[in-house]
Design a protein around this motif. Structure first.
Motif, short mmCIF file in Angstrom:
data_model
loop_
_atom_site.label_atom_id
_atom_site.label_comp_id
_atom_site.label_asym_id
_atom_site.label_seq_id
_atom_site.Cartn_x
_atom_site.Cartn_y
_atom_site.Cartn_z
N PRO A 33 -2.30 3.29 20.10
CA PRO A 33 -2.83 2.23 20.36
C PRO A 33 -4.34 1.64 19.78
O PRO A 33 -4.82 2.66 19.69
CB PRO A 33 -2.73 1.98 21.76
N GLU A 34 -4.42 0.75 19.33
CA GLU A 34 -5.78 0.03 18.96
C GLU A 34 -6.69 0.60 20.20
O GLU A 34 -6.51 -0.22 21.18
CB GLU A 34 -5.87 -1.36 18.52
N PRO A 35 -7.79 0.87 19.80
CA PRO A 35 -8.93 1.00 21.09
C PRO A 35 -9.65 -0.38 21.46
O PRO A 35 -10.73 -0.55 20.90
CB PRO A 35 -9.87 1.86 20.30
N LEU A 36 -8.88 -1.12 22.16
CA LEU A 36 -9.25 -2.45 22.36
C LEU A 36 -10.72 -2.46 23.26
O LEU A 36 -11.55 -3.49 23.31
CB LEU A 36 -8.30 -3.18 22.99
N PHE A 37 -10.80 -1.42 24.07
CA PHE A 37 -11.86 -1.47 25.17
C PHE A 37 -12.72 -0.23 25.05
O PHE A 37 -13.67 -0.19 25.97
CB PHE A 37 -11.26 -1.32 26.57
N ASP A 38 -13.05 0.33 23.90
CA ASP A 38 -13.79 1.42 23.74
C ASP A 38 -15.34 1.07 24.16
O ASP A 38 -16.06 1.69 24.84
CB ASP A 38 -13.66 1.99 22.46
N GLU A 39 -15.72 -0.17 23.61
CA GLU A 39 -17.05 -0.55 23.75
C GLU A 39 -17.58 -0.99 25.16
O GLU A 39 -18.36 -0.30 25.94
CB GLU A 39 -17.41 -1.86 22.98
N VAL A 40 -16.48 -1.45 25.88
CA VAL A 40 -16.34 -1.81 27.25
C VAL A 40 -16.87 -0.53 28.22
O VAL A 40 -17.61 -0.29 29.01
CB VAL A 40 -15.41 -2.73 27.89
N SER A 225 -5.41 0.88 26.57
CA SER A 225 -5.43 1.46 25.28
C SER A 225 -6.53 2.77 25.04
O SER A 225 -7.33 2.65 24.12
CB SER A 225 -5.89 0.40 24.33
N MET A 226 -6.28 3.61 25.98
CA MET A 226 -7.44 4.83 26.11
C MET A 226 -6.25 5.96 26.49
O MET A 226 -6.74 6.58 27.61
CB MET A 226 -8.53 4.61 26.81
N HIS A 281 -0.86 -10.14 22.51
CA HIS A 281 -0.93 -9.29 21.36
C HIS A 281 0.29 -8.53 21.00
O HIS A 281 0.58 -8.57 19.76
CB HIS A 281 -2.35 -8.56 21.41
N TYR A 282 0.58 -7.84 22.16
CA TYR A 282 1.77 -7.03 21.71
C TYR A 282 2.93 -7.60 21.48
O TYR A 282 3.96 -7.24 20.72
CB TYR A 282 2.02 -5.84 22.84
N LYS A 283 3.17 -8.67 22.42
CA LYS A 283 4.48 -9.56 22.06
C LYS A 283 4.41 -9.84 20.44
O LYS A 283 5.56 -10.01 20.07
CB LYS A 283 4.26 -10.76 23.11
N ASN A 284 3.19 -10.37 20.20
CA ASN A 284 3.48 -10.98 18.84
C ASN A 284 3.68 -9.73 17.59
O ASN A 284 4.39 -10.15 16.91
CB ASN A 284 1.86 -11.43 18.52
N LYS A 285 3.18 -8.63 17.94
CA LYS A 285 3.53 -7.46 17.37
C LYS A 285 5.02 -7.03 17.23
O LYS A 285 5.89 -7.00 16.16
CB LYS A 285 2.58 -6.30 17.34
N ARG A 286 5.66 -7.18 18.62
CA ARG A 286 7.17 -7.02 18.64
C ARG A 286 7.73 -7.98 17.94
O ARG A 286 8.68 -7.56 17.06
CB ARG A 286 7.29 -7.16 20.37
N VAL A 358 0.60 0.09 17.41
CA VAL A 358 -0.39 0.72 16.23
C VAL A 358 -0.95 -0.84 15.72
O VAL A 358 -0.78 -1.92 16.29
CB VAL A 358 0.44 1.05 15.19
N ALA A 359 -2.18 -0.60 15.13
CA ALA A 359 -2.97 -1.86 14.89
C ALA A 359 -1.99 -2.90 14.01
O ALA A 359 -1.08 -2.57 13.23
CB ALA A 359 -4.22 -1.41 13.85
#
Lengths: 373, 373
Positions: A33-40, A225-226, A281-286, A358-359
């Motif tokens: 998974p893309e690290p979407l919330f690492d900064e938070v 996503s962690m 976002h995931y639905k779009n990738k699917r 994946v990204a």
């Protein structure tokens, strides 16, 4: 199951990724998974380190148990019905252990299955009983499952959204189990590692708690996503939590306080809508992946949830084994799927699993390559 | 051993601490180390969060495995002989599991014992065989242990420095095991949770690796005064690490990358002498406590290592049980020890355990109160 088998059953993830790297193919064999919330996360953690690094409550810090209870639906008692674990893996281990102390030593789950299930059962001395999906993998064979319950199996392990097919358990499916529970005493362990990722219903399922014993294993891994933060949980009736807790004292014991506090902040902050964006976002990738695979000639049911798409390649390439086909696709097309082999106990159909965890640029590039097949 | 027993065996720690709080006594019932390195940890962590929160290597990040190998003595291969775990508890669980696959299902350990041992064994289907210490608790009864080996026990679990007595295994003791290993094939699991705390020898022990199979379970908990950081390790011959790793995949799976990287920094930085200062600090606390307890009329062997002092109170108060005496001391003197009950399978002598793993001012205050007994 000996140690070699334990390792070997889950080695295909690593092997496929290594093969992808060796031929320079895009790796769609694993959930990365893309690290979407690492900064938070890092901001929250920098504040929460003041909690210190001494022993936490083995049941989980109350602040996190309350966030988990709130996230998991109404009516869950944070003090007695939630246990914080080292990821979903320890949660499933403890759930199976606790279930077996009350419901006997057989567990049924649907095949194809998450490859860790047989090993988890074997390590606990529990007999794994795979129950097939319907042909075409559109959903499980409920009649076959009911037959196993009538034959004495008292633990059902249900993964919804399902890995690898993306099937999601419906309200009707739950009602079928509720009806069965009026005549048979069994427990349902729900593996909801992908619980937030249901694309048809726009949200996670609600379980008929109170109508039959349900134990839910979840984690921050996919939700936030962690995958490496190792904060998981088990929500279950208090008596089963007590049993799981007793064993937990002898395993990971507790999770670090600052990590628990930071994950609690994220669960609280993200509950308010950001997860809807992640789901979209995931639905779009699917949808991108499904379109490309259909055009390339694969046959599949579009996954209703989860992070993966299971595709039948027999029309494209009827002779190659799943491993040979995966490597062939990586070499010729530059896209590496996971052979479906580890999802089956014995016979594996001509299927491979594509990850859309994946990204987005990698999904797009993979789709472009697949369209040229 | 059922779940109630699993919980009950280790409940006295919590119960004694709760009782201490309820009567306002100083709590010497538990190891509650001063957070000596939290600032160093938080600084290192703030830098290491860049490692991200995705899956780490299930064997442990190589940077940490190398630090552990360097810390643990010469000749340990970081790539094949080290496994990073969720604290020393998971390490012991995996060590016992791995040992049992090759050496059978019986484990001998000295009584009094760390209260988690019987439960760890029971959960893995291993028979626990307690072997007594000599009268006066000056050391183990080696003849009794050898007798068990001759009778077929093939796993020895040795805690050195020992909890609760502080006994430390000597070079002579190791030579005795090496001699026994020439005629009997057994494995030694060393629980070195307190490995850095040997006061007579000014440093941790060196094990005769290569002369018999040795598995060493350690952790950052006591070493770095961070009981809740949950970074432990197992150092063992490669074949046993493989077995432990296979099970580890089904438990905590991996530890968070930033925590591993930060602990590696601390291990590297502190190896250069700061741990000598910590050891001197603990030795000083031990000496204060020993002096006060001797003056108060307790009988004991001064602990050669570890964080605890086990004291016989029968001359002071021959009639009370360990639990009753502990509570009596908390009420009358304002100092709460741990009754020795959980360290024995059945019969417990008139002993209590005092922890000097608490802040120095608390030790000083406790000593002042004990001197007035």
């Amino acid at each position: 199951m000996d140690d070699l088998t334990l390792s070997a059953r889950v080695a295909p993830f690593r092997d496929a990724s290594a093969f992808a790297a060796s031929v320079g193919a895009l790796n769609l064999a694993q959930g990365l998974p893309e690290p979407l919330f690492d900064e938070v996360m890092n901001t929250a953690l920098a504040r929460q380190v003041t909690a210190g690094w001494q022993y936490a409550d083995p049941r989980g810090e109350m602040i996190l148990r309350e966030s988990i209870a709130a996230h998991s639906g109404p009516g869950i008692a944070a003090d007695s019905e939630v246990l914080v674990t080292s990821g979903c893996t320890e949660s499933l281990y403890l759930a199976l252990y606790a279930a077996a102390t009350e419901f006997g030593n057989k567990v049924a789950f649907f095949e194809p299955f998450y490859p860790y299930y047989p090993g988890l059962a074997a390590l606990l001395g529990i007999e794994p009983i795979p129950v097939p999906f319907s042909p075409g993998l559109q959903g499980p064979d409920w009649d076959a499952l009911e037959q196993q319950v009538r034959a004495g199996v008292r633990i059902l392990l249900i993964n919804t959204p399902h890995n690898p097919t993306g099937w999601c358990m419906t309200g009707e499916d739950w009602q079928r189990l509720v009806a069965l529970a009026t005549t048979h005493a069994f427990v349902v362990i729900v593996d909801e590692a992908y619980g937030q990722f249901e694309y048809a219903t726009h949200g996670p399922a609600r379980y008929p708690r109170g109508q039959l014993p349900i134990m839910v294993a979840g984690s921050a891994s996919k939700l936030l996503s962690m995958t490496g933060v190792r904060i998981g949980w088990l929500c279950a009736p208090a008596s089963l939590i007590e049993r799981a807790h007793a064993h937990h004292l002898y395993l990971s014991y507790c999770q670090p306080k600052p990590l628990q506090a930071a994950v609690a902040v994220l669960l609280d902050e993200l509950a308010g809508g950001q997860l809807d964006g992640v789901r979209a976002h995931y639905k779009n990738k699917r949808d991108c992946l499904a379109s490309a695979l259909a055009n390339a000639g694969f046959e599949f049911t579009v996954p209703a949830g989860g992070h993966y798409l299971m595709a039948d390649y027999s029309r494209l390439d009827p002779s190659r084994s799943p491993v040979a086909f995966s490597q062939h696709l990586a070499r010729c097309c530059g896209v590496m799927p996971l052979p479906a082999t580890p999802f089956y106990l014995d016979h594996c159909p001509r299927s491979v699993r594509f990850s859309f965890s994946v990204a987005k640029p990698i999904v797009d590039q993979a789709c472009a390559r697949l369209e040229e097949l």
